[in-house]
Scaffold this motif. Structure first.
Motif, PDB file in Angstrom:
ATOM      1  N   ALA A  67       0.849  -1.194   0.000  1.00  0.00           N
ATOM      2  CA  ALA A  67       0.000   0.000   0.000  1.00  0.00           C
ATOM      3  C   ALA A  67       0.881   1.239   0.000  1.00  0.00           C
ATOM      4  CB  ALA A  67      -0.917   0.012   1.220  1.00  0.00           C
ATOM      5  N   VAL A  68       0.336   2.312  -0.557  1.00  0.00           N
ATOM      6  CA  VAL A  68       1.025   3.605  -0.570  1.00  0.00           C
ATOM      7  C   VAL A  68       0.208   4.600   0.236  1.00  0.00           C
ATOM      8  CG1 VAL A  68       1.749   5.560  -1.996  1.00  0.00           C
ATOM      9  CG2 VAL A  68       2.152   3.219  -2.799  1.00  0.00           C
ATOM     10  N   VAL A  69       0.890   5.327   1.111  1.00  0.00           N
ATOM     11  CA  VAL A  69       0.302   6.494   1.781  1.00  0.00           C
ATOM     12  C   VAL A  69       1.015   7.702   1.196  1.00  0.00           C
ATOM     13  CG1 VAL A  69       0.027   7.734   3.958  1.00  0.00           C
ATOM     14  CG2 VAL A  69      -0.302   5.246   3.879  1.00  0.00           C
ATOM     15  N   LEU A  98       2.903   8.525  -9.852  1.00  0.00           N
ATOM     16  CA  LEU A  98       3.177   7.585  -8.771  1.00  0.00           C
ATOM     17  C   LEU A  98       2.073   6.545  -8.664  1.00  0.00           C
ATOM     18  CD1 LEU A  98       4.800   6.728  -6.207  1.00  0.00           C
ATOM     19  CD2 LEU A  98       3.361   8.362  -4.934  1.00  0.00           C
ATOM     20  N   ALA A  99       0.826   6.973  -8.780  1.00  0.00           N
ATOM     21  CA  ALA A  99      -0.294   6.037  -8.687  1.00  0.00           C
ATOM     22  C   ALA A  99      -0.259   5.011  -9.814  1.00  0.00           C
ATOM     23  CB  ALA A  99      -1.617   6.805  -8.703  1.00  0.00           C
ATOM     24  N   ARG A 100       0.093   5.456 -11.013  1.00  0.00           N
ATOM     25  CA  ARG A 100       0.197   4.510 -12.136  1.00  0.00           C
ATOM     26  C   ARG A 100       1.307   3.491 -11.885  1.00  0.00           C
ATOM     27  NH1 ARG A 100      -0.533   9.182 -15.764  1.00  0.00           N
ATOM     28  NH2 ARG A 100      -2.692   9.143 -16.535  1.00  0.00           N
ATOM     29  N   LEU A 101       2.445   3.963 -11.402  1.00  0.00           N
ATOM     30  CA  LEU A 101       3.540   3.045 -11.074  1.00  0.00           C
ATOM     31  C   LEU A 101       3.106   2.048 -10.016  1.00  0.00           C
ATOM     32  CD1 LEU A 101       6.607   5.473 -10.948  1.00  0.00           C
ATOM     33  CD2 LEU A 101       6.231   3.653 -12.624  1.00  0.00           C
ATOM     34  N   ALA A 102       2.374   2.534  -9.020  1.00  0.00           N
ATOM     35  CA  ALA A 102       1.913   1.660  -7.936  1.00  0.00           C
ATOM     36  C   ALA A 102       0.952   0.600  -8.471  1.00  0.00           C
ATOM     37  CB  ALA A 102       1.240   2.490  -6.850  1.00  0.00           C
ATOM     38  N   ARG A 103       0.014   1.021  -9.285  1.00  0.00           N
ATOM     39  CA  ARG A 103      -0.945   0.056  -9.862  1.00  0.00           C
ATOM     40  C   ARG A 103      -0.224  -0.996 -10.695  1.00  0.00           C
ATOM     41  NH1 ARG A 103      -4.909   1.867 -14.619  1.00  0.00           N
ATOM     42  NH2 ARG A 103      -2.831   1.958 -15.555  1.00  0.00           N
ATOM     43  N   ASP A 104       0.724  -0.544 -11.505  1.00  0.00           N
ATOM     44  CA  ASP A 104       1.455  -1.480 -12.360  1.00  0.00           C
ATOM     45  C   ASP A 104       2.322  -2.439 -11.550  1.00  0.00           C
ATOM     46  OD1 ASP A 104       0.288  -0.183 -14.475  1.00  0.00           O
ATOM     47  OD2 ASP A 104       2.085   0.953 -15.051  1.00  0.00           O
ATOM     48  N   ALA A 105       2.738  -2.009 -10.351  1.00  0.00           N
ATOM     49  CA  ALA A 105       3.580  -2.857  -9.498  1.00  0.00           C
ATOM     50  C   ALA A 105       2.764  -3.809  -8.631  1.00  0.00           C
ATOM     51  CB  ALA A 105       4.457  -1.976  -8.603  1.00  0.00           C
ATOM     52  N   GLY A 106       1.452  -3.741  -8.722  1.00  0.00           N
ATOM     53  CA  GLY A 106       0.610  -4.643  -7.950  1.00  0.00           C
ATOM     54  C   GLY A 106       0.206  -4.112  -6.584  1.00  0.00           C
ATOM     55  N   PHE A 110      -4.092   2.709  -2.364  1.00  0.00           N
ATOM     56  CA  PHE A 110      -3.350   3.961  -2.522  1.00  0.00           C
ATOM     57  C   PHE A 110      -4.116   5.035  -1.760  1.00  0.00           C
ATOM     58  CE2 PHE A 110      -1.905   7.827  -4.560  1.00  0.00           C
ATOM     59  CZ  PHE A 110      -0.598   7.569  -4.975  1.00  0.00           C
ATOM     60  N   LEU A 111      -3.598   5.415  -0.591  1.00  0.00           N
ATOM     61  CA  LEU A 111      -4.245   6.439   0.222  1.00  0.00           C
ATOM     62  C   LEU A 111      -3.671   7.795  -0.159  1.00  0.00           C
ATOM     63  CD1 LEU A 111      -4.361   4.842   3.801  1.00  0.00           C
ATOM     64  CD2 LEU A 111      -5.877   4.474   1.824  1.00  0.00           C
ATOM     65  N   TYR A 112      -4.540   8.665  -0.639  1.00  0.00           N
ATOM     66  CA  TYR A 112      -4.110   9.976  -1.119  1.00  0.00           C
ATOM     67  C   TYR A 112      -4.524  11.063  -0.135  1.00  0.00           C
ATOM     68  CZ  TYR A 112      -3.761  14.183  -3.911  1.00  0.00           C
ATOM     69  OH  TYR A 112      -3.443  15.438  -4.351  1.00  0.00           O
ATOM     70  N   ALA A 113      -3.551  11.868   0.283  1.00  0.00           N
ATOM     71  CA  ALA A 113      -3.820  12.974   1.198  1.00  0.00           C
ATOM     72  C   ALA A 113      -4.358  14.159   0.409  1.00  0.00           C
ATOM     73  CB  ALA A 113      -2.562  13.364   1.964  1.00  0.00           C
ATOM     74  N   SER A 114      -5.672  14.272   0.365  1.00  0.00           N
ATOM     75  CA  SER A 114      -6.321  15.417  -0.255  1.00  0.00           C
ATOM     76  C   SER A 114      -6.620  16.448   0.844  1.00  0.00           C
ATOM     77  CB  SER A 114      -7.590  14.969  -0.985  1.00  0.00           C
ATOM     78  OG  SER A 114      -8.124  16.010  -1.773  1.00  0.00           O
ATOM     79  N   LEU A 153      -8.105   5.360 -12.589  1.00  0.00           N
ATOM     80  CA  LEU A 153      -7.182   4.234 -12.424  1.00  0.00           C
ATOM     81  C   LEU A 153      -7.776   3.105 -11.575  1.00  0.00           C
ATOM     82  CD1 LEU A 153      -3.812   6.121 -11.708  1.00  0.00           C
ATOM     83  CD2 LEU A 153      -4.684   5.276 -13.904  1.00  0.00           C
ATOM     84  N   ALA A 154      -8.846   3.396 -10.864  1.00  0.00           N
ATOM     85  CA  ALA A 154      -9.429   2.397  -9.961  1.00  0.00           C
ATOM     86  C   ALA A 154      -9.955   1.198 -10.739  1.00  0.00           C
ATOM     87  CB  ALA A 154     -10.560   3.027  -9.155  1.00  0.00           C
ATOM     88  N   ASP A 155      -9.630  -0.002 -10.232  1.00  0.00           N
ATOM     89  CA  ASP A 155     -10.171  -1.228 -10.819  1.00  0.00           C
ATOM     90  C   ASP A 155     -10.271  -2.281  -9.734  1.00  0.00           C
ATOM     91  OD1 ASP A 155      -7.572  -2.306 -10.467  1.00  0.00           O
ATOM     92  OD2 ASP A 155      -6.991  -1.873 -12.536  1.00  0.00           O
ATOM     93  N   ASP A 156     -10.512  -3.519 -10.134  1.00  0.00           N
ATOM     94  CA  ASP A 156     -10.706  -4.581  -9.147  1.00  0.00           C
ATOM     95  C   ASP A 156      -9.473  -4.825  -8.287  1.00  0.00           C
ATOM     96  OD1 ASP A 156     -13.258  -4.913 -10.042  1.00  0.00           O
ATOM     97  OD2 ASP A 156     -12.813  -6.651 -11.315  1.00  0.00           O
ATOM     98  N   ASP A 157      -8.309  -4.450  -8.778  1.00  0.00           N
ATOM     99  CA  ASP A 157      -7.064  -4.733  -8.061  1.00  0.00           C
ATOM    100  C   ASP A 157      -6.395  -3.499  -7.470  1.00  0.00           C
ATOM    101  OD1 ASP A 157      -7.090  -7.539  -8.718  1.00  0.00           O
ATOM    102  OD2 ASP A 157      -6.529  -6.960 -10.759  1.00  0.00           O
ATOM    103  N   PHE A 158      -6.913  -2.316  -7.790  1.00  0.00           N
ATOM    104  CA  PHE A 158      -6.266  -1.081  -7.338  1.00  0.00           C
ATOM    105  C   PHE A 158      -7.314  -0.137  -6.758  1.00  0.00           C
ATOM    106  CE2 PHE A 158      -4.514   3.242  -8.182  1.00  0.00           C
ATOM    107  CZ  PHE A 158      -3.360   3.148  -7.403  1.00  0.00           C
ATOM    108  N   SER A 159      -7.164   0.169  -5.473  1.00  0.00           N
ATOM    109  CA  SER A 159      -8.149   0.991  -4.769  1.00  0.00           C
ATOM    110  C   SER A 159      -7.542   2.316  -4.308  1.00  0.00           C
ATOM    111  CB  SER A 159      -8.697   0.248  -3.542  1.00  0.00           C
ATOM    112  OG  SER A 159      -9.493  -0.838  -3.916  1.00  0.00           O
TER     113      SER A 159
END
Length: 346
Positions: A67-69, A98-106, A110-114, A153-159
């Motif tokens: 997971a990414v924070v 960064l989010a695309r790299l994270a999704r591609d890496a499995g 991905f928690l995003y500080a908005s 970018l959201a899909d069944d494997d990337f939240s």
């Protein structure tokens, strides 16, 4: 869980890292070190990390991450107005990359500080996550753009999960003095005045840095269906306060100080009150516990114990002044990359 924490050497990251570690996660940091030296008191014990600008992250940093924070950002409205293109480069484009790299890496979460400042000029009515977004600064606008792009970018494997933090306050070993409560307490201690430059009427939702960290920790392990591709306001309704009310709490916390509302900047267009019920419903047991009163008292004690000086208050702990000084000294290049880290031009 193995968690990549970007911005781990910042104001929020220095509070977040021990909370995540204490929850049993293996934390790996990623930070260019722009604000690593903004320490008040004993230096924090940082997790191991990558000394990399978030604009220059490579896939290697995401290998084996669950997971990414993502906290890393240029987090200052005056800075955003001074250098809006850099703000969009760092806060928007680098975040989406960064989010695309994270999704591609499995990476699965991905928690995003908005930020709640995406609501902008919303007045005195409570706004929830479905309210119209009215950002009035490049900083807030960059956050809206990231949320929009991450949704695609959201899909069944990337939240992706969007945590819209209220205005932060409270002590961190890497202090910020340019956020409202921290700033007013510092002024009161150093000058005897709680100096408000606006007319005091704008509404602000406030939340302690520790309460932000607690929300992220719960969101990391919440069931996917509770958080997937959703936005959450992070804070508490009791901390929806006007700037004048914040000033009054500070004056009470600093004996002998007095409130001075100059009104020199007029009414601030950034005025909003926020509903935080969704985060409590989605993350059972979560409650933002720190009040403005308790936060002011904590800051008074910490500033006194750590020997806060006028010079450090105005320079080291004020983002725009700190970066300007580093640029003049040559330790940061024109694109705000520290020289010597990955991606710098020196």
């Amino acid at each position: 869980m193995r968690v990549l924490l970007t911005g781990h050497q910042g104001y929020l990251g220095s509070v977040m890292a021990p909370v995540l570690t204490g929850a049993g996660h293996e934390v790996v940091g990623l930070d260019s070190g722009l604000f690593a030296g903004c320490v008040l008191g004993p230096a924090p014990d940082d997790p191991p990390g990558h000394p990399v600008d978030v604009r220059d992250v490579t896939a290697d940093a995401l290998a084996g991450i669950d997971a990414v924070v993502h906290l890393a950002a240029l987090s200052n409205d005056p800075l955003g107005s001074l250098a809006p293109e850099l703000t969009y480069d760092v806060n928007h484009r680098a975040s989406v990359r960064l989010a695309r790299l994270a999704r591609d890496a499995g990476v699965r979460r991905f928690l995003y500080a908005s930020t709640c400042s995406v609501y902008g000029a919303s007045g005195s009515d409570l706004v929830d996550e479905d309210a119209p977004l009215r950002p009035v600064t490049p900083y807030a606008d960059s956050k809206v753009r990231v949320e929009d792009d991450l949704l695609t970018l959201a899909d069944d494997d990337f939240s992706p999960v969007f945590l819209r933090n209220a205005t932060a306050f409270g002590f961190s070993p890497r202090l910020r003095a340019d956020i409202v409560l921290n700033n007013l307490v510092g002024h009161a201690i150093l000058s005897g005045e709680v100096r408000v430059l606006s007319d005091g009427t704008p509404w602000r939702p406030l939340v302690h840095a520790a309460d932000i960290a607690a929300a992220f920790a719960r969101a990391l392990t919440a069931p996917r269906e509770a958080v997937h591709a959703r936005a959450f306001n992070v804070g508490t309704e009791q901390n929806n306060v006007t700037v004048a009310e914040i000033a009054a709490e500070v004056a009470e916390a600093v004996p002998g100080s007095r409130v001075v509302i100059t009104g020199e900047t007029g009414g601030d267009t950034r005025s909003y009150r926020v509903d935080f019920s969704r985060v409590r419903a989605a993350l059972p047991g979560y409650e933002a516990l720190w009040t403005v009163k308790a936060g002011a008292a904590q800051l008074v004690e910490a500033y006194g114990r750590s020997g806060l000086t006028e010079e450090d208050f105005r320079t080291r702990f004020t983002r725009l002044a700190w970066l300007s000084a580093r640029r003049r000294a040559g330790s940061v290049d024109g694109a705000l990359r520290p020289r010597g880290v990955v991606g710098s031009d020196g």
